[in-house]
Design a protein around this motif. Structure first.
Motif, PDB file in Angstrom:
ATOM      1  N   UNK A   1       6.123  18.887  -6.084  1.00 35.87           N
ATOM      2  CA  UNK A   1       7.773  18.969  -5.808  1.00 35.87           C
ATOM      3  C   UNK A   1       8.111  20.173  -6.681  1.00 35.87           C
ATOM      4  N   UNK A   2       8.619  21.392  -6.378  1.00 37.52           N
ATOM      5  CA  UNK A   2       9.067  22.389  -7.341  1.00 37.52           C
ATOM      6  C   UNK A   2       7.939  22.903  -8.231  1.00 37.52           C
ATOM      7  N   UNK A   3       6.870  22.775  -7.500  1.00 33.68           N
ATOM      8  CA  UNK A   3       5.753  23.394  -8.177  1.00 33.68           C
ATOM      9  C   UNK A   3       4.854  22.420  -9.138  1.00 33.68           C
ATOM     10  N   UNK A   4       5.611  21.132  -9.348  1.00 33.02           N
ATOM     11  CA  UNK A   4       5.096  20.120 -10.248  1.00 33.02           C
ATOM     12  C   UNK A   4       4.206  19.014  -9.569  1.00 33.02           C
ATOM     13  N   UNK A   5       3.188  18.241  -9.937  1.00 32.31           N
ATOM     14  CA  UNK A   5       2.633  17.197  -9.235  1.00 32.31           C
ATOM     15  C   UNK A   5       3.557  16.062  -9.066  1.00 32.31           C
ATOM     16  N   UNK A   6       3.251  15.708  -7.926  1.00 31.28           N
ATOM     17  CA  UNK A   6       4.572  14.643  -7.397  1.00 31.28           C
ATOM     18  C   UNK A   6       3.621  13.329  -7.666  1.00 31.28           C
ATOM     19  N   UNK A   7       3.788  12.845  -8.921  1.00 36.88           N
ATOM     20  CA  UNK A   7       3.351  11.347  -9.272  1.00 36.88           C
ATOM     21  C   UNK A   7       3.864  10.429  -8.625  1.00 36.88           C
ATOM     22  N   UNK A   8       4.906  10.359  -8.193  1.00 39.52           N
ATOM     23  CA  UNK A   8       5.440   9.356  -7.178  1.00 39.52           C
ATOM     24  C   UNK A   8       4.539   9.030  -5.982  1.00 39.52           C
ATOM     25  N   UNK A   9       4.111  10.167  -5.487  1.00 33.56           N
ATOM     26  CA  UNK A   9       2.992   9.903  -4.295  1.00 33.56           C
ATOM     27  C   UNK A   9       1.803   9.179  -4.808  1.00 33.56           C
ATOM     28  N   UNK A  10       1.161   9.609  -6.171  1.00 35.68           N
ATOM     29  CA  UNK A  10      -0.172   9.023  -6.566  1.00 35.68           C
ATOM     30  C   UNK A  10       0.409   7.616  -6.864  1.00 35.68           C
ATOM     31  N   UNK A  11       1.338   7.192  -7.232  1.00 36.32           N
ATOM     32  CA  UNK A  11       1.778   5.772  -7.690  1.00 36.32           C
ATOM     33  C   UNK A  11       1.639   5.161  -6.467  1.00 36.32           C
ATOM     34  N   UNK A  12       2.321   5.553  -5.440  1.00 39.09           N
ATOM     35  CA  UNK A  12       2.431   4.707  -3.957  1.00 39.09           C
ATOM     36  C   UNK A  12       1.033   4.693  -3.529  1.00 39.09           C
ATOM     37  N   UNK A  13       0.106   5.527  -3.593  1.00 35.60           N
ATOM     38  CA  UNK A  13      -1.195   5.447  -3.258  1.00 35.60           C
ATOM     39  C   UNK A  13      -1.994   4.432  -4.107  1.00 35.60           C
ATOM     40  N   UNK A  14      -1.919   4.633  -5.451  1.00 36.36           N
ATOM     41  CA  UNK A  14      -2.417   3.595  -6.237  1.00 36.36           C
ATOM     42  C   UNK A  14      -2.080   2.213  -6.077  1.00 36.36           C
ATOM     43  N   UNK A  15      -0.837   2.102  -5.722  1.00 36.29           N
ATOM     44  CA  UNK A  15      -0.361   0.684  -5.357  1.00 36.29           C
ATOM     45  C   UNK A  15      -0.981   0.158  -3.938  1.00 36.29           C
ATOM     46  N   UNK A  16      -1.163   0.880  -3.167  1.00 34.06           N
ATOM     47  CA  UNK A  16      -1.638   0.645  -1.919  1.00 34.06           C
ATOM     48  C   UNK A  16      -3.118   0.149  -2.121  1.00 34.06           C
ATOM     49  N   UNK A  17      -4.003   0.935  -2.747  1.00 32.50           N
ATOM     50  CA  UNK A  17      -5.248   0.690  -3.020  1.00 32.50           C
ATOM     51  C   UNK A  17      -5.342  -0.532  -3.802  1.00 32.50           C
ATOM     52  N   UNK A  18      -4.754  -0.708  -4.665  1.00 34.54           N
ATOM     53  CA  UNK A  18      -4.776  -1.975  -5.485  1.00 34.54           C
ATOM     54  C   UNK A  18      -4.559  -3.119  -4.695  1.00 34.54           C
ATOM     55  N   UNK A  19      -3.669  -3.041  -3.844  1.00 37.32           N
ATOM     56  CA  UNK A  19      -3.272  -4.309  -2.833  1.00 37.32           C
ATOM     57  C   UNK A  19      -4.583  -4.346  -2.079  1.00 37.32           C
ATOM     58  N   UNK A  20      -5.202  -3.580  -1.521  1.00 39.34           N
ATOM     59  CA  UNK A  20      -6.232  -3.731  -0.518  1.00 39.34           C
ATOM     60  C   UNK A  20      -7.596  -4.232  -1.586  1.00 39.34           C
ATOM     61  N   UNK A  21      -7.836  -3.602  -2.686  1.00 38.26           N
ATOM     62  CA  UNK A  21      -8.881  -4.167  -3.618  1.00 38.26           C
ATOM     63  C   UNK A  21      -8.590  -5.546  -3.811  1.00 38.26           C
ATOM     64  N   UNK A  22      -7.522  -6.133  -3.937  1.00 37.21           N
ATOM     65  CA  UNK A  22      -7.392  -7.547  -4.357  1.00 37.21           C
ATOM     66  C   UNK A  22      -7.658  -8.580  -3.148  1.00 37.21           C
ATOM     67  N   UNK A  23      -8.033  -8.063  -1.866  1.00 34.32           N
ATOM     68  CA  UNK A  23      -8.554  -8.674  -0.789  1.00 34.32           C
ATOM     69  C   UNK A  23      -9.898  -9.181  -1.427  1.00 34.32           C
ATOM     70  N   UNK A  24     -10.513  -8.350  -2.274  1.00 37.28           N
ATOM     71  CA  UNK A  24     -12.099  -8.535  -2.389  1.00 37.28           C
ATOM     72  C   UNK A  24     -12.107  -9.480  -3.612  1.00 37.28           C
ATOM     73  N   UNK A  25     -11.194  -9.639  -4.340  1.00 40.01           N
ATOM     74  CA  UNK A  25     -11.111 -10.616  -5.460  1.00 40.01           C
ATOM     75  C   UNK A  25     -11.764 -12.205  -5.355  1.00 40.01           C
TER      76      UNK A  25
END
Length: 315
Positions: free
Chosen positions: A286-310
């Protein structure tokens, strides 16, 4: 357990085998030691090896020597195979001609002959083990198309499970020529899908239902006309869980409920879709800067899926 087998002759060389109980973690060398203690090894002090004999897709026997350092031999033994202890330098056949037909018959196991509860249990344990091994980084590499030496791709293995199990269903149903037996097969897979749902194995449940819903199976009108109505109702109920409307709300509700009770195996295509939507609907910069909000959303979803395996399944 190594099954009891008759005397196997090789010219002037003879080997015999007996039934023995062994640990599931037994090593190749321990099998040789067991054979020595039972007097199975009758060839002096020469080196010995373990070989596996099983049938192939062409209905012929295949024989190969196992690596000396292989462990957990019982778990690696296919349903239609046998282990043999043989002299290290022997290359001849380990199976007498009169035993060939017996091994081939052992390989012709039909799904209707198996305990469906145990079959679902083993499928669930196997699929969960593959799902549990997926590293969070694998989801990221898959989304961003990262390349390189990353070792075993457990995500690709888990993704392949759905297709493998779905086409297993279509193959079993369509290769049966007798309508009566075909009806039994359809009933067995409907039972298995229902058992998978109860076990929280939504991945296999969707694969089985998709296989039964495949056009090559659905076109078998005579077969479906003979399937009892209670099985048809169960199948239709399971199909409704796959309803894609409202972002698969029925499936998402079901897996949320089951995940609070115990371990679950999610349906992989839904995982893939959710991550892909987040990846494509959010700009990487966004405006030439890394969109960390996108990365946070992806990280949250991956952690949610990973919890199924706990939560692990009780073997």
């Amino acid at each position: 357990q190594i099954p009891r087998r008759r005397l196997i002759g090789h010219g002037n060389v003879a080997m015999s085998a007996a039934a023995v109980r062994i640990r599931t973690s037994i090593h190749f060398k321990h099998v040789i030691d067991v054979g020595t203690e039972l007097g199975q090894r009758r060839h002096g002090n020469g080196r010995h090896a373990v070989a596996v004999v099983n049938d192939s897709e062409t209905k012929t026997l295949q024989q190969k020597r196992l690596p000396d350092m292989l462990d957990r031999l019982p778990e690696r033994l296919p349903l239609n195979a046998r282990y043999y202890i043989k002299p290290h330098n022997q290359t001849g056949s380990l199976v007498q001609e009169d035993a060939v037909d017996e091994i081939l018959r052992e390989g012709a196991v039909h799904v209707t002959q198996l305990d469906l509860n145990e079959l679902v249990r083993q499928l669930t344990l196997s699929d969960f083990e593959t799902f549990r091994k997926i590293e969070p980084e694998e989801y990221i590499r898959d989304l961003f198309g990262c390349q390189g030496d990353v070792g075993v791709n457990h995500l690709a293995e888990f993704a392949d499970v759905v297709n493998r199990e779905m086409f297993w269903v279509t193959t079993e149903v369509c290769r049966e020529t007798r309508v009566r037996n075909r009806v039994k097969i359809v009933k067995s897979f409907i039972k298995m899908a229902r058992l998978c749902q109860r076990a929280g194995n939504f991945n296999t449940m969707f694969a089985l239902v998709s296989g039964l819903g495949h056009r090559c199976v659905q076109r078998l009108k005579t077969t479906w006309d003979r399937v009892p109505s209670k099985y048809v109702r169960t199948f239709e109920t399971l199909q409704r869980l796959m309803d894609p409307t409202r972002n698969m709300i029925k499936y998402r509700t079901a897996i949320n409920v089951e995940s609070r009770r115990g371990p679950v195996i999610p349906f992989f295509p839904v995982i893939k879709k959710d991550l892909m939507v987040l990846y494509l609907t959010n700009d990487s910069k966004v405006n030439g800067l890394i969109n960390f909000e996108k990365l946070r959303k992806l990280s949250k979803e991956i952690r949610r899926v990973a919890r199924y395996a706990t939560k692990a399944y009780d073997p």
